[in-house]
Design an enzyme around this catalytic site. Sequence first.
Site, PDB file in Angstrom:
ATOM      1  N   GLU A  64      37.761  34.515  38.349  1.00 29.41           N
ATOM      2  CA  GLU A  64      37.707  35.780  39.090  1.00 29.41           C
ATOM      3  C   GLU A  64      36.897  36.774  38.284  1.00 29.41           C
ATOM      4  O   GLU A  64      37.094  36.915  37.077  1.00 29.41           O
ATOM      5  CB  GLU A  64      39.114  36.368  39.296  1.00 29.41           C
ATOM      6  CG  GLU A  64      39.988  35.569  40.232  1.00 29.41           C
ATOM      7  CD  GLU A  64      41.365  36.187  40.441  1.00 29.41           C
ATOM      8  OE1 GLU A  64      41.551  37.396  40.154  1.00 29.41           O
ATOM      9  OE2 GLU A  64      42.267  35.455  40.876  1.00 29.41           O
ATOM     10  N   HIS A 110      49.933  31.427  42.905  1.00 28.64           N
ATOM     11  CA  HIS A 110      49.237  32.677  42.610  1.00 28.64           C
ATOM     12  C   HIS A 110      50.233  33.818  42.805  1.00 28.64           C
ATOM     13  O   HIS A 110      50.211  34.522  43.800  1.00 28.64           O
ATOM     14  CB  HIS A 110      48.028  32.808  43.548  1.00 28.64           C
ATOM     15  CG  HIS A 110      47.041  33.877  43.163  1.00 28.64           C
ATOM     16  ND1 HIS A 110      45.790  33.603  42.687  1.00 28.64           N
ATOM     17  CD2 HIS A 110      47.140  35.216  43.190  1.00 28.64           C
ATOM     18  CE1 HIS A 110      45.146  34.737  42.437  1.00 28.64           C
ATOM     19  NE2 HIS A 110      45.941  35.724  42.737  1.00 28.64           N
TER      20      HIS A 110
END
Length: 445
Positions: A339, A144
Amino acid sequence: MPSCFFLLFLVIKHISATASSDSGFSRHDFPPDFVFGAGSSAYQVEGAAAEDGRKPSMWDTFVHAGKAYGNGTGDIAADQYHKYKEDVKLMFEMGLDAYRFSISWSRVIPDGYGAVNPKGLNYYHNLINELVNYGIEPHVTLSHFDIPQGLQDDYKGFESPKFIEDFTAYADLCFKEYGDKEKQQGKIGITLLAFWYEPLTNSVINIAATKKAIAFLIDWLMEPIVYGRYPAIMRRNLGSSLPHFTEKESNLLKGSFDFIGLNHYAVVKVDEPTATPSVQDDNMIDTRANAVPAGRFRILERNIFRLKRPEQNSSEIGIPKMLRYIKQKYKNPTVLIHENGYATDNGDPSSPASYLDTKRIEFIRNNIQSLLESIRNGSNLKGYFVWSFLDCFESFGGYISHFGLIGVDFKDTNRKRYPRLSSYWYSSFLANNTRKIETSSAFVE
Ligand SMILES: *[C@@H]1O[C@H](CO)[C@@H](O)[C@H](O)[C@H]1NC(C)=O
Ligand SMILES: *[C@@H]1O[C@H](CO)[C@@H](O)[C@H](O)[C@H]1NC(C)=O
Ligand SMILES: *[C@@H]1O[C@H](CO)[C@@H](O)[C@H](O)[C@H]1NC(C)=O
Ligand SMILES: *[C@@H]1O[C@H](CO)[C@@H](O)[C@H](O)[C@H]1NC(C)=O
């Protein structure tokens, strides 16, 4: 503050009434195996940046050079490394089916390759065990934004083909270590940053710029993994500076995923005549699209953490349009909204202004509701994750703005957690549910 709790109670009653009746949908309208969760990422929540053998990632270096918004660092962040048990308990109380977190490569293989760090490995064993014990599915992100600094120094990380071998070794290690926690085979995919672009006006030039923006954000990564090639519009614009796939690479890429994750925050209007500074600065993409992907990454790295996030508007819903686009163009893959969430200014997390996050609730509720039509229309959508489970050291907002269902007091050495109203809303939405988690599955990106 008793008066505050009283107010909270009244508002919760109001909100849950709204959630279940007025807005006309509930969790029962979703398929029984649909997963609802919330997420975070390693560097943004763990802290313990130099503890138990972890070495820096490119993120540590970047923010320690004062490049993050507000000059913060993730050295301590929300201290989840030490507080994961408390956090998993909060997740359980919230009723999450799943928690999406990321593994810090620099924690498990501190140099990026070579020696494995047993203490680092152990942390994720502990976290995964804790989740599984509470019946919460782990959804694991392998990377990430946080490539080990050693790889960045050796060969510029992602920019070199040498990266493939080291990433493969790291991914294999994670599967070997954590794969046996799953009753069924882990699924692997890729998650894309997925703003939805629309032309500001119907001018020919804006419509063309919008197509280009979508190509450079979504198609750039989707076309290779579905069709084994870069989008025509990129090939036209970038010519020979765009890397070329050999036939073998192209065949390896095609269909090389089980699912696509989408990180969606806003509908962004594209206005080509003013694109030169404003679209790039405000909307995080260079629609002039005159840079190679590696070059584009450098542009982002230089600018992105100084940028304003695109404005978020809970009445402007982009997910269904994006899902339709992906269904039609990319053979209807399995999709997870990995997300989606709403930023507010941090302020004092114990204050009513922080607790009473009704705008966040409205944004999340409208976005969840919007998924139903896409599912009815045949999109292969399997899950939805709120960003974020708790306040993080934000990629674009540092410690200035936050997305957490649970607030964190970053001024408190104990990093005290403050569940916001949105966490009670989500919890009451999720509680209206008869689904039982019978199998534990893992999704890895
Ligand atoms: C649960 O869902 C049903 C309909 O699907 C609805 O009538 C009820 O009000 C919901 N309850 C809550 C607490 O949301
Ligand atoms: C961040 O650091 C830079 C220089 O190091 C300084 O100019 C700027 O004012 C700082 N910003 C904040 C919000 O502290
Ligand atoms: C939010 O979007 C709606 C629908 O497009 C629009 O009517 C409204 O003006 C927008 N609000 C803001 C603050 O831009
Ligand atoms: C669902 O399908 C209908 C009919 O084709 C279409 O008009 C509508 O825009 C679609 N909605 C979504 C969210 O895909």
